[in-house]
Design a protein around this motif. Structure first.
Motif, mmCIF file in Angstrom:
data_model
loop_
_atom_site.group_PDB
_atom_site.id
_atom_site.type_symbol
_atom_site.label_atom_id
_atom_site.label_comp_id
_atom_site.label_asym_id
_atom_site.label_seq_id
_atom_site.Cartn_x
_atom_site.Cartn_y
_atom_site.Cartn_z
ATOM 1 N N TYR A 194 0.820 -1.212 0.000
ATOM 2 C CA TYR A 194 0.000 0.000 0.000
ATOM 3 C C TYR A 194 0.859 1.270 0.000
ATOM 4 O O TYR A 194 0.730 2.114 -0.883
ATOM 5 C CB TYR A 194 -0.953 -0.007 1.196
ATOM 6 N N VAL A 195 1.713 1.433 1.002
ATOM 7 C CA VAL A 195 2.519 2.655 1.114
ATOM 8 C C VAL A 195 3.422 2.801 -0.107
ATOM 9 O O VAL A 195 3.516 3.886 -0.691
ATOM 10 C CB VAL A 195 3.351 2.674 2.421
ATOM 11 N N PHE A 196 4.053 1.724 -0.527
ATOM 12 C CA PHE A 196 4.934 1.781 -1.691
ATOM 13 C C PHE A 196 4.160 2.206 -2.928
ATOM 14 O O PHE A 196 4.588 3.087 -3.672
ATOM 15 C CB PHE A 196 5.612 0.427 -1.914
ATOM 16 N N SER A 197 3.005 1.613 -3.163
ATOM 17 C CA SER A 197 2.211 1.901 -4.347
ATOM 18 C C SER A 197 1.706 3.341 -4.363
ATOM 19 O O SER A 197 1.856 4.053 -5.356
ATOM 20 C CB SER A 197 1.033 0.929 -4.433
ATOM 21 N N VAL A 198 1.108 3.770 -3.264
ATOM 22 C CA VAL A 198 0.535 5.115 -3.205
ATOM 23 C C VAL A 198 1.627 6.178 -3.254
ATOM 24 O O VAL A 198 1.512 7.172 -3.980
ATOM 25 C CB VAL A 198 -0.359 5.278 -1.955
ATOM 26 N N LEU B 47 2.214 6.405 8.649
ATOM 27 C CA LEU B 47 2.488 6.000 7.264
ATOM 28 C C LEU B 47 3.580 6.866 6.649
ATOM 29 O O LEU B 47 4.393 6.387 5.867
ATOM 30 C CB LEU B 47 1.224 6.075 6.412
ATOM 31 N N LYS B 48 3.605 8.128 7.014
ATOM 32 C CA LYS B 48 4.658 9.024 6.524
ATOM 33 C C LYS B 48 6.024 8.557 7.034
ATOM 34 O O LYS B 48 6.998 8.525 6.283
ATOM 35 C CB LYS B 48 4.369 10.454 6.971
ATOM 36 N N ALA B 49 6.081 8.154 8.291
ATOM 37 C CA ALA B 49 7.328 7.639 8.862
ATOM 38 C C ALA B 49 7.752 6.355 8.142
ATOM 39 O O ALA B 49 8.941 6.151 7.872
ATOM 40 C CB ALA B 49 7.170 7.388 10.351
ATOM 41 N N GLU B 50 6.788 5.510 7.805
ATOM 42 C CA GLU B 50 7.079 4.272 7.078
ATOM 43 C C GLU B 50 7.593 4.587 5.680
ATOM 44 O O GLU B 50 8.531 3.969 5.184
ATOM 45 C CB GLU B 50 5.823 3.393 7.007
ATOM 46 N N LYS C 198 11.117 5.790 5.953
ATOM 47 C CA LYS C 198 11.987 4.620 6.197
ATOM 48 C C LYS C 198 12.281 3.902 4.895
ATOM 49 O O LYS C 198 13.414 3.501 4.634
ATOM 50 C CB LYS C 198 11.314 3.695 7.212
ATOM 51 N N GLN C 199 11.264 3.735 4.048
ATOM 52 C CA GLN C 199 11.461 3.071 2.753
ATOM 53 C C GLN C 199 12.405 3.867 1.869
ATOM 54 O O GLN C 199 13.283 3.284 1.222
ATOM 55 C CB GLN C 199 10.117 2.902 2.034
ATOM 56 N N VAL C 200 12.246 5.167 1.832
ATOM 57 C CA VAL C 200 13.107 6.002 0.994
ATOM 58 C C VAL C 200 14.547 5.932 1.486
ATOM 59 O O VAL C 200 15.475 5.783 0.680
ATOM 60 C CB VAL C 200 12.614 7.469 0.995
ATOM 61 N N GLY D 87 17.976 4.148 -0.534
ATOM 62 C CA GLY D 87 19.141 4.941 -0.906
ATOM 63 C C GLY D 87 18.851 6.007 -1.925
ATOM 64 O O GLY D 87 19.756 6.560 -2.533
ATOM 65 N N VAL D 88 17.565 6.333 -2.112
ATOM 66 C CA VAL D 88 17.193 7.361 -3.083
ATOM 67 C C VAL D 88 17.417 8.723 -2.511
ATOM 68 O O VAL D 88 17.220 9.009 -1.414
ATOM 69 C CB VAL D 88 15.699 7.202 -3.501
#
Length: 93
Positions: free
Chosen positions: A57-61, A80-83, A86-88, A92-93
């Motif tokens: 969900y978070v990745f897609s949106v 979700l913003k914190a998640e 974390k993904q970003v 390494g982007v």
């Protein structure tokens, strides 16, 4: 059933599509409600639910919003913003 969803990951994918369609149509109120529900599921759900919300969900949106140069800071709830951050940072982007 035609619309039967079989796994939590497919459900998260479908939920992300609903959220993205709301954004495309300019229905920001509905998009925020979807994001708030996703956050509630992320906070209170099982490990599998949390993984589905985070990885699907978070990745897609967030990917969708970045491609369209939308500002995610005012739409995403805090958790979700914190998640997302974390993904970003992990990518390494």
């Amino acid at each position: 059933m035609k619309n039967q969803v079989t796994s939590i990951y497919k459900q998260a994918e479908r939920f992300a599509e609903i959220t993205k369609k709301s954004i495309i149509c300019g229905n920001i109120v509905r998009a925020k409600k979807c994001l708030a529900l996703a956050e509630r599921l992320f906070i209170t759900g099982s490990i599998e639910t949390k993984n589905a919300i985070s990885n699907v969900y978070v990745f897609s949106v967030s990917s969708f919003m970045e491609m369209r140069h939308c500002n995610i800071s005012h739409l995403f709830p805090q958790t979700l913003k914190a998640e997302y951050i974390k993904q970003v940072n992990t990518s390494g982007v």
